[in-house]
Design a protein around this motif. Structure first.
Motif, PDB file in Angstrom:
ATOM      1  N   MET A  45      25.101   8.393   2.632  1.00  0.00           N
ATOM      2  CA  MET A  45      24.049   8.991   3.466  1.00  0.00           C
ATOM      3  C   MET A  45      23.273   7.968   4.281  1.00  0.00           C
ATOM      4  SD  MET A  45      22.396  11.560   0.674  1.00  0.00           S
ATOM      5  CE  MET A  45      23.437  12.667  -0.256  1.00  0.00           C
ATOM      6  N   VAL A  46      23.095   6.774   3.721  1.00  0.00           N
ATOM      7  CA  VAL A  46      22.303   5.730   4.377  1.00  0.00           C
ATOM      8  C   VAL A  46      23.058   4.407   4.319  1.00  0.00           C
ATOM      9  CG1 VAL A  46      20.081   6.841   3.842  1.00  0.00           C
ATOM     10  CG2 VAL A  46      21.017   5.148   2.277  1.00  0.00           C
ATOM     11  N   PRO A  47      22.827   3.527   5.293  1.00  0.00           N
ATOM     12  CA  PRO A  47      23.506   2.228   5.250  1.00  0.00           C
ATOM     13  C   PRO A  47      22.920   1.340   4.166  1.00  0.00           C
ATOM     14  CG  PRO A  47      22.060   2.370   7.165  1.00  0.00           C
ATOM     15  CD  PRO A  47      22.029   3.712   6.501  1.00  0.00           C
ATOM     16  N   GLY A  48      23.780   0.625   3.496  1.00  0.00           N
ATOM     17  CA  GLY A  48      23.347  -0.285   2.453  1.00  0.00           C
ATOM     18  C   GLY A  48      24.535  -0.871   1.734  1.00  0.00           C
ATOM     19  N   ARG A  49      24.247  -1.677   0.731  1.00  0.00           N
ATOM     20  CA  ARG A  49      25.273  -2.354  -0.060  1.00  0.00           C
ATOM     21  C   ARG A  49      25.119  -1.956  -1.518  1.00  0.00           C
ATOM     22  NH1 ARG A  49      28.752  -6.051   2.650  1.00  0.00           N
ATOM     23  NH2 ARG A  49      27.879  -6.284   4.725  1.00  0.00           N
ATOM     24  N   LEU A  50      26.238  -1.966  -2.237  1.00  0.00           N
ATOM     25  CA  LEU A  50      26.245  -1.663  -3.662  1.00  0.00           C
ATOM     26  C   LEU A  50      26.456  -2.939  -4.464  1.00  0.00           C
ATOM     27  CD1 LEU A  50      26.346   0.337  -6.071  1.00  0.00           C
ATOM     28  CD2 LEU A  50      28.815   0.531  -5.645  1.00  0.00           C
ATOM     29  N   SER A  51      25.543  -3.206  -5.385  1.00  0.00           N
ATOM     30  CA  SER A  51      25.706  -4.278  -6.362  1.00  0.00           C
ATOM     31  C   SER A  51      25.804  -3.599  -7.724  1.00  0.00           C
ATOM     32  CB  SER A  51      24.512  -5.243  -6.307  1.00  0.00           C
ATOM     33  OG  SER A  51      24.692  -6.276  -7.242  1.00  0.00           O
ATOM     34  N   ASP A  52      27.032  -3.203  -8.059  1.00  0.00           N
ATOM     35  CA  ASP A  52      27.287  -2.437  -9.281  1.00  0.00           C
ATOM     36  C   ASP A  52      27.153  -3.320 -10.525  1.00  0.00           C
ATOM     37  OD1 ASP A  52      28.238  -0.549 -11.150  1.00  0.00           O
ATOM     38  OD2 ASP A  52      30.324  -1.005 -10.691  1.00  0.00           O
ATOM     39  N   ASN A  53      26.499  -2.801 -11.525  1.00  0.00           N
ATOM     40  CA  ASN A  53      26.334  -3.452 -12.817  1.00  0.00           C
ATOM     41  C   ASN A  53      27.658  -4.005 -13.331  1.00  0.00           C
ATOM     42  OD1 ASN A  53      25.050  -3.955 -15.415  1.00  0.00           O
ATOM     43  ND2 ASN A  53      26.002  -2.086 -16.131  1.00  0.00           N
ATOM     44  N   HIS A  54      28.722  -3.223 -13.199  1.00  0.00           N
ATOM     45  CA  HIS A  54      29.999  -3.624 -13.776  1.00  0.00           C
ATOM     46  C   HIS A  54      30.702  -4.714 -12.980  1.00  0.00           C
ATOM     47  CE1 HIS A  54      30.111  -1.015 -17.250  1.00  0.00           C
ATOM     48  NE2 HIS A  54      29.369  -0.217 -16.510  1.00  0.00           N
ATOM     49  N   ALA A  55      30.310  -4.920 -11.726  1.00  0.00           N
ATOM     50  CA  ALA A  55      30.905  -6.017 -10.957  1.00  0.00           C
ATOM     51  C   ALA A  55      30.516  -7.357 -11.577  1.00  0.00           C
ATOM     52  CB  ALA A  55      30.466  -5.948  -9.499  1.00  0.00           C
ATOM     53  N   THR A  56      29.259  -7.494 -11.974  1.00  0.00           N
ATOM     54  CA  THR A  56      28.834  -8.751 -12.596  1.00  0.00           C
ATOM     55  C   THR A  56      29.415  -8.885 -14.004  1.00  0.00           C
ATOM     56  OG1 THR A  56      26.736  -7.715 -13.200  1.00  0.00           O
ATOM     57  CG2 THR A  56      26.737  -9.110 -11.247  1.00  0.00           C
ATOM     58  N   ILE A  57      29.491  -7.780 -14.721  1.00  0.00           N
ATOM     59  CA  ILE A  57      30.094  -7.811 -16.062  1.00  0.00           C
ATOM     60  C   ILE A  57      31.567  -8.193 -15.958  1.00  0.00           C
ATOM     61  CG2 ILE A  57      30.792  -6.347 -18.009  1.00  0.00           C
ATOM     62  CD1 ILE A  57      28.039  -4.936 -17.689  1.00  0.00           C
ATOM     63  N   ASP A  58      32.281  -7.586 -15.008  1.00  0.00           N
ATOM     64  CA  ASP A  58      33.703  -7.909 -14.824  1.00  0.00           C
ATOM     65  C   ASP A  58      33.890  -9.379 -14.477  1.00  0.00           C
ATOM     66  OD1 ASP A  58      34.292  -5.263 -15.372  1.00  0.00           O
ATOM     67  OD2 ASP A  58      34.655  -4.714 -13.282  1.00  0.00           O
ATOM     68  N   MET A  59      33.002  -9.920 -13.651  1.00  0.00           N
ATOM     69  CA  MET A  59      33.088 -11.336 -13.306  1.00  0.00           C
ATOM     70  C   MET A  59      32.888 -12.198 -14.552  1.00  0.00           C
ATOM     71  SD  MET A  59      31.635 -14.477 -12.615  1.00  0.00           S
ATOM     72  CE  MET A  59      29.994 -13.989 -13.043  1.00  0.00           C
ATOM     73  N   ALA A  60      31.890 -11.870 -15.355  1.00  0.00           N
ATOM     74  CA  ALA A  60      31.626 -12.645 -16.567  1.00  0.00           C
ATOM     75  C   ALA A  60      32.798 -12.567 -17.549  1.00  0.00           C
ATOM     76  CB  ALA A  60      30.334 -12.172 -17.229  1.00  0.00           C
ATOM     77  N   LEU A  61      33.508 -11.451 -17.543  1.00  0.00           N
ATOM     78  CA  LEU A  61      34.664 -11.295 -18.435  1.00  0.00           C
ATOM     79  C   LEU A  61      35.829 -12.213 -18.055  1.00  0.00           C
ATOM     80  CD1 LEU A  61      34.661  -7.426 -18.975  1.00  0.00           C
ATOM     81  CD2 LEU A  61      34.260  -9.183 -20.714  1.00  0.00           C
ATOM     82  N   THR A  62      35.790 -12.786 -16.861  1.00  0.00           N
ATOM     83  CA  THR A  62      36.832 -13.750 -16.489  1.00  0.00           C
ATOM     84  C   THR A  62      36.620 -15.080 -17.188  1.00  0.00           C
ATOM     85  OG1 THR A  62      35.702 -14.644 -14.528  1.00  0.00           O
ATOM     86  CG2 THR A  62      37.089 -12.683 -14.198  1.00  0.00           C
ATOM     87  N   VAL A  63      35.410 -15.301 -17.720  1.00  0.00           N
ATOM     88  CA  VAL A  63      35.060 -16.567 -18.346  1.00  0.00           C
ATOM     89  C   VAL A  63      34.803 -16.415 -19.846  1.00  0.00           C
ATOM     90  CG1 VAL A  63      33.415 -18.495 -18.273  1.00  0.00           C
ATOM     91  CG2 VAL A  63      34.028 -17.308 -16.161  1.00  0.00           C
ATOM     92  N   PHE A  64      34.201 -15.281 -20.242  1.00  0.00           N
ATOM     93  CA  PHE A  64      33.795 -15.058 -21.631  1.00  0.00           C
ATOM     94  C   PHE A  64      34.325 -13.727 -22.142  1.00  0.00           C
ATOM     95  CE2 PHE A  64      30.084 -17.559 -20.007  1.00  0.00           C
ATOM     96  CZ  PHE A  64      30.132 -18.611 -20.908  1.00  0.00           C
ATOM     97  N   ASP A  65      34.446 -13.600 -23.447  1.00  0.00           N
ATOM     98  CA  ASP A  65      34.659 -12.302 -24.067  1.00  0.00           C
ATOM     99  C   ASP A  65      33.325 -11.561 -24.035  1.00  0.00           C
ATOM    100  OD1 ASP A  65      37.360 -12.695 -24.684  1.00  0.00           O
ATOM    101  OD2 ASP A  65      36.888 -13.610 -26.635  1.00  0.00           O
ATOM    102  N   PHE A  66      33.383 -10.241 -24.044  1.00  0.00           N
ATOM    103  CA  PHE A  66      32.183  -9.417 -23.952  1.00  0.00           C
ATOM    104  C   PHE A  66      31.213  -9.750 -25.085  1.00  0.00           C
ATOM    105  CE2 PHE A  66      29.548  -5.684 -24.541  1.00  0.00           C
ATOM    106  CZ  PHE A  66      29.231  -5.341 -23.236  1.00  0.00           C
ATOM    107  N   GLY A  67      29.976 -10.049 -24.708  1.00  0.00           N
ATOM    108  CA  GLY A  67      28.888 -10.204 -25.665  1.00  0.00           C
ATOM    109  C   GLY A  67      28.794 -11.526 -26.403  1.00  0.00           C
TER     110      GLY A  67
END
Length: 178
Positions: A24-46
């Motif tokens: 509906m409006v212009p903007g960008r999405l910074s999804d919670n899971h994008a940062t979690i997915d990135m961190a999962l490339t380096v660490f196991d969850f938690g």
């Protein structure tokens, strides 16, 4: 910059509402899971270091976006009180320091509605929480509640379609439909 902070429990509809709003409006999405997915490339969850990396990436993202006037950024977050208050306050401080505007929105639905949603194919595809049993444990363990700010808009995503919720957010904050 305006940071629309959509928060709530797992399966409350945060990402669905974010996508409807951004249609509906212009903007960008910074999804919670994008940062979690990135961190999962380096660490196991938690494991130690995992959440610290997630938080630092989020903060760096919001800081850079605010510094460079990114316009509207919509982010999703599973906020639990008091566990995540310091994280929220860090984001709030970044926005204040950069002259940005933080727009908190608490999205919620009934436990029964969340249980119906948790196994949706899009959640499975994205690697999100999909177990009803774990969801109910999380509901019992964490206080998924609005951030402690008087201006936090609270909406029940079980009351209608995501597009209606998105329209209410656009109207409330005067985001201006395209």
């Amino acid at each position: 910059m305006k940071l629309l902070f959509l928060h709530g429990a797992p399966a409350a509809g945060k990402l669905t509402v974010a996508k409807a709003l951004l249609a509906m409006v212009p903007g960008r999405l910074s999804d919670n899971h994008a940062t979690i997915d990135m961190a999962l490339t380096v660490f196991d969850f938690g494991v130690p270091g995992f959440w610290e990396l997630v938080h630092s990436v989020r903060c760096a993202t919001f800081d850079a976006a605010a510094q460079h006037g990114a316009g509207l950024v919509v982010t999703t977050f599973c906020y639990a009180e008091p566990d995540d208050r310091a994280v929220y306050e860090d984001i709030e401080a970044i926005m204040g320091r950069r002259g940005g505007e933080l727009l908190p929105v608490f999205l919620h639905c009934s436990r029964e509605e969340a249980a119906c949603r948790v196994g949706n194919p899009d959640r499975v595809e994205r690697g999100k929480l999909t177990s009803t049993e774990r969801l109910m444990r999380d509901f019992d363990r964490y206080d998924f509640s609005p951030v402690p700010r008087a201006d936090c808009l609270q909406l029940d995503t079980g009351a209608g379609p995501a597009e209606a919720t998105a329209r209410e957010i656009v109207s409330h904050f005067g985001l201006g439909a395209t």
